[in-house]
Design a protein around this motif. Structure first.
Motif, PDB file in Angstrom:
ATOM      1  N   SER A  30       0.807  -1.218   0.000  1.00  0.00           N
ATOM      2  CA  SER A  30       0.000   0.000   0.000  1.00  0.00           C
ATOM      3  C   SER A  30       0.839   1.265   0.000  1.00  0.00           C
ATOM      4  O   SER A  30       0.342   2.348  -0.331  1.00  0.00           O
ATOM      5  N   ASP A  34      -1.947   5.378  -4.481  1.00  0.00           N
ATOM      6  CA  ASP A  34      -2.907   5.036  -5.527  1.00  0.00           C
ATOM      7  C   ASP A  34      -2.167   4.846  -6.848  1.00  0.00           C
ATOM      8  O   ASP A  34      -1.530   5.770  -7.357  1.00  0.00           O
ATOM      9  N   ALA A  69      -3.182  -3.381 -11.662  1.00  0.00           N
ATOM     10  CA  ALA A  69      -3.721  -2.042 -11.931  1.00  0.00           C
ATOM     11  C   ALA A  69      -4.026  -1.792 -13.399  1.00  0.00           C
ATOM     12  O   ALA A  69      -4.993  -1.090 -13.720  1.00  0.00           O
ATOM     13  N   TYR A  94     -10.243  -1.019 -10.749  1.00  0.00           N
ATOM     14  CA  TYR A  94      -9.257  -0.814  -9.695  1.00  0.00           C
ATOM     15  C   TYR A  94      -9.645   0.397  -8.854  1.00  0.00           C
ATOM     16  O   TYR A  94     -10.147   1.396  -9.367  1.00  0.00           O
ATOM     17  N   TYR A  95      -9.409   0.294  -7.528  1.00  0.00           N
ATOM     18  CA  TYR A  95      -9.540   1.466  -6.662  1.00  0.00           C
ATOM     19  C   TYR A  95      -8.583   1.329  -5.491  1.00  0.00           C
ATOM     20  O   TYR A  95      -8.121   0.230  -5.160  1.00  0.00           O
ATOM     21  N   TYR A  96      -8.259   2.454  -4.862  1.00  0.00           N
ATOM     22  CA  TYR A  96      -7.315   2.493  -3.747  1.00  0.00           C
ATOM     23  C   TYR A  96      -8.068   2.919  -2.503  1.00  0.00           C
ATOM     24  O   TYR A  96      -8.659   3.995  -2.463  1.00  0.00           O
ATOM     25  N   ASP A  97      -8.074   2.051  -1.488  1.00  0.00           N
ATOM     26  CA  ASP A  97      -8.821   2.317  -0.263  1.00  0.00           C
ATOM     27  C   ASP A  97      -7.854   2.380   0.912  1.00  0.00           C
ATOM     28  O   ASP A  97      -7.409   1.363   1.425  1.00  0.00           O
ATOM     29  N   ASP A  98      -7.523   3.604   1.329  1.00  0.00           N
ATOM     30  CA  ASP A  98      -6.622   3.776   2.473  1.00  0.00           C
ATOM     31  C   ASP A  98      -7.370   4.307   3.692  1.00  0.00           C
ATOM     32  O   ASP A  98      -6.781   4.923   4.578  1.00  0.00           O
ATOM     33  N   THR A 102      -2.390   2.728   5.802  1.00  0.00           N
ATOM     34  CA  THR A 102      -1.582   2.148   4.718  1.00  0.00           C
ATOM     35  C   THR A 102      -0.494   1.230   5.267  1.00  0.00           C
ATOM     36  O   THR A 102       0.527   1.013   4.617  1.00  0.00           O
ATOM     37  N   CYS A 108      -4.841  -1.961   0.399  1.00  0.00           N
ATOM     38  CA  CYS A 108      -5.381  -0.734  -0.187  1.00  0.00           C
ATOM     39  C   CYS A 108      -5.604  -0.858  -1.697  1.00  0.00           C
ATOM     40  O   CYS A 108      -6.496  -0.217  -2.244  1.00  0.00           O
ATOM     41  N   HIS A 109      -4.768  -1.651  -2.358  1.00  0.00           N
ATOM     42  CA  HIS A 109      -4.951  -1.872  -3.795  1.00  0.00           C
ATOM     43  C   HIS A 109      -6.066  -2.898  -3.974  1.00  0.00           C
ATOM     44  O   HIS A 109      -5.904  -4.070  -3.618  1.00  0.00           O
ATOM     45  N   ARG A 110      -7.179  -2.493  -4.550  1.00  0.00           N
ATOM     46  CA  ARG A 110      -8.350  -3.367  -4.626  1.00  0.00           C
ATOM     47  C   ARG A 110      -9.027  -3.296  -5.994  1.00  0.00           C
ATOM     48  O   ARG A 110      -8.887  -2.329  -6.727  1.00  0.00           O
TER      49      ARG A 110
END
Length: 207
Positions: A30, A34, A69, A94-98, A102, A108-110
């Protein structure tokens, strides 16, 4: 349209239940931030800054990040597995969830996933079993997706789920009609149509 297998053990923690319940898949590292906002040429710098990695590990992680990604696409398929079942999902964006932080043990990479059904491991053909046995964090099926023959297993899974679920809220006649439509759709020449038909009936039966 491609098929992938992703490991559900992330940083030593089995995330399979979370992947299934929260409808996503994910990978670690993470600290890169992003991946859609960070230029690829900076990924290596971020990894070196946040993690202790040798050159081989660094190259493998960069390849995994790129696949997750950039190469994976909305509408591709993914497999995850436990000791008895393989779960088949339709991959989203793809999305980044922090939101939870992190730290290294967080994901976080989802990518969002619509889970279509599950197939007993014993019913997978040799090509898909080889994909599942690949030790890579993220592995791509190197054949046409039609050679995975996932629609056959999903048809069995759908029929079983519909027949054995007492709380679906759908009357038996409707379920049987839907299963008939499913069986007809499974004769389609289009692999994607066969898989999506199976998924639609399973989701309907679970309501």
């Amino acid at each position: 349209m491609n098929l992938y297998h992703i490991q559900s053990n992330v940083q030593g923690v089995n995330r399979l239940a979370s992947f299934l319940e929260d409808n996503y898949i994910g990978i670690a590292w993470s600290g890169t931030g992003d991946l859609e906002q960070t230029p690829p040429e900076l990924w290596k710098e971020q990894l070196i800054q946040h993690y202790r990695l040798d050159e081989t590990e660094l190259a493998n992680i960069l390849a995994t990040l790129h696949t997750f990604a950039n190469l994976m696409q909305d509408g591709d398929y993914v497999l995850i597995s436990d000791d008895e079942w393989t779960y088949v999902g339709d991959i989203g964006d793809y999305y980044y969830d922090d939101s939870a932080g992190t730290e290294e043990d967080l994901i976080c990479h989802r990518r969002g996933v619509t889970w279509l059904g599950r197939i007993p491991l014993a019913e997978l053909n040799d090509k898909v079993q080889a994909l599942q046995n690949d030790s890579s964090i993220l592995a791509k099926f190197e054949y046409s997706i039609s050679q995975a023959q996932l629609d056959r297993g999903l048809a069995i899974s759908v029929a079983s789920e519909a027949a054995n679920s007492p709380s679906t809220g759908v009357d038996e006649a409707t379920i049987q009609t839907a299963l008939h439509v499913l069986r007809e759709a499974l004769h389609s020449e289009e692999e994607e149509l066969r898989i999506r038909a199976a998924a639609a009936i399973l989701q309907y039966a679970k309501q």
